[in-house]
Write a protein that holds these residues in place. Sequence first.
Motif, short mmCIF file in Angstrom:
data_model
loop_
_atom_site.label_atom_id
_atom_site.label_comp_id
_atom_site.label_asym_id
_atom_site.label_seq_id
_atom_site.Cartn_x
_atom_site.Cartn_y
_atom_site.Cartn_z
N ALA A 3 39.21 32.43 49.97
CA ALA A 3 40.76 33.09 49.68
C ALA A 3 40.03 34.49 49.52
O ALA A 3 39.21 35.23 48.78
N LEU A 4 40.98 34.84 50.14
CA LEU A 4 40.68 36.35 50.56
C LEU A 4 42.27 37.10 50.23
O LEU A 4 43.38 37.31 50.57
N THR A 5 41.96 38.79 48.92
CA THR A 5 43.17 38.94 48.31
C THR A 5 42.86 40.71 48.44
O THR A 5 41.96 41.10 48.06
N THR A 6 43.63 41.46 49.34
CA THR A 6 43.26 43.00 49.06
C THR A 6 44.41 44.13 48.83
O THR A 6 45.36 42.80 48.36
N THR A 7 43.43 44.24 47.66
CA THR A 7 44.55 45.59 47.06
C THR A 7 44.32 46.75 47.01
O THR A 7 42.36 46.74 47.46
N THR A 8 44.93 47.84 47.23
CA THR A 8 44.47 48.68 47.31
C THR A 8 44.55 50.39 45.78
O THR A 8 46.43 49.75 45.92
N SER A 9 44.45 50.98 45.82
CA SER A 9 44.94 51.98 44.64
C SER A 9 43.91 53.13 45.32
O SER A 9 42.62 52.85 45.43
N GLY A 10 45.04 54.15 45.44
CA GLY A 10 44.52 55.35 45.64
C GLY A 10 43.64 56.09 46.76
O GLY A 10 44.46 54.81 48.31
#
Length: 107
Positions: A3-10
């Motif tokens: 399972a792959l999860t992408t998150t972005t912060s700044g």
Amino acid sequence: MLALTTTTSGTTCTLALVGELDHQTAPRLHEALAGLRLARGGRLVLDLGGLTFCDSSGLGGFLVAHEVASDAGAAITLADPPRVVTRMLRFTGLDSVFGTGDTAATG
């Protein structure tokens, strides 16, 4: 299964990997990496805390991630790598290529 999860912060993009990274699942990592939009001067964090297995195809995936980050002018960190991954990196000399962090938050 992976399972792959992408998150972005700044300017930091975190890609969390959960499950097994092997010759069957590595292409999914490659696809996810190809779809990333990294900021110049930003950071790609591969969160490996949920990785339960990694073979040489997984190491190859880490190298693809390094290339994607480098091409974008971004840094890369392998966060929370399991002990087996740390040993593989050290054994292959790739520990000198990748920065590692204790957690994705330290990326």
